[in-house]
Design an enzyme around this catalytic site. Sequence first.
Site, short mmCIF file in Angstrom:
data_model
loop_
_atom_site.label_atom_id
_atom_site.label_comp_id
_atom_site.label_asym_id
_atom_site.label_seq_id
_atom_site.Cartn_x
_atom_site.Cartn_y
_atom_site.Cartn_z
N HIS A 67 2.22 4.68 4.93
CA HIS A 67 1.41 5.33 3.91
C HIS A 67 1.85 6.77 3.69
O HIS A 67 1.89 7.24 2.55
CB HIS A 67 -0.07 5.29 4.32
N SER B 217 0.81 -1.22 0.00
CA SER B 217 0.00 0.00 0.00
C SER B 217 0.85 1.27 0.00
O SER B 217 0.38 2.31 -0.46
CB SER B 217 -0.94 0.00 1.20
#
Length: 405
Positions: free
Chosen positions: A197, A145
């Site tokens: 992230h 991610s």
Amino acid sequence: MRPNIVSEAGLQTRMGQWWEGIPVLTSAVVVVCGVIYLVCLLVGYDSFAEVCFWPSAVISRFQVYRIFTSILFHGSLLHVLFNMLALVPLGSELERIMGSVRLLYIIVLLAISSALFHLLIALLVAHNPFHPSPYFMDECAIGFSGILFSMIVIETSLSGAQTRSVFGLFNVPAKWYALILLVVFQLVMSNVSLLGHLCGILSGFAYTYGLFNVLIPGTSFFSAIESSAYLSTCVRRPKFIMCTGGNGAGYLPTHSNQTVTSRNGVLSGNIWENLSSWMPQRESSAQPVTDDSRFPGRGRTLTSQTSTGNHDSTLQARLLSGSNSPERISAPAAIGGERSLTGSQSAVDTTAGATRLLGQQGSILSDEKVQKLVAMGFEKTQVEVALAAAEGDLNVAVEILSQQG
């Protein structure tokens, strides 16, 4: 009278068509991540302490391999499923623009830069004189991610959209899209790596504004890799996207609505000019598109042009599609007193004929639009032909050039 019976393709057929439409690198990443998760599931491996990105281990034991193993392993079925479903559209679009080999290099570059940002922030938080906290140093992060957030930033900057939808619930400004997604994930999901992230977003912005241009080799480097004997089998596959274009840095810029400079990257210009807009958008086309209720959407109607304009655009499109195979153009025609190209002419004559056509439509082309597309990594000759075929529409020209890749 017997009614017409229309049969719908089965699920297996539709899945096969969907899979065949995914470029080779994107599909390879999906397969690798899926296989790794299945192997971990079968052998009962679920600690991930040896493969996750653990800042303390990377610094104290110099385990740099964690930079790459951490993006290939996933903690649960939903984790790998959602990541791969998000990768397919993002990776496919960027791969068609960059090429398969170049995108692989960019993914490696984004993984390394995200890890460096991760280490830097973790060290600053752990050793700051005001409120030191070792939390991020002991955080163990896995999953693709982080790279996905980098891709989101790059794709958003290229799309030219003013707003983006968050899961279809509400629209947000495009320049804040990645950051708002980060906040949403932190609020609705548990055990999500905030720093992983966030560092992916920082890497995406750094790449978008050209901070990594000096680290990206020229097009000849990627072309040499594609022409090597080791990749000969892979290159011949229809899903493989060749690296084309004349921009050595492979930089994918965004364009403001006011001015566009020909300088590429912060090394050849003023860094403050590159950072003057938080997320500039692509310039909208100055060429109006005729609306017709018979042809909804963004495509042009067939009757919106004069016969001469249609003839010119058709020939230019054929010149572009046949740039590597001159024999495809065989029908003789006369345009502006010039003889059209035939199948017996060479590739050099093809380029010369395309240049003459471009000279007749100089009112459509502009230096700014050519510079924009050249900065995106396409060859100047192909850019000029594509812009002429698209009648100055940047979006249509990008689609034509991407199909040629």
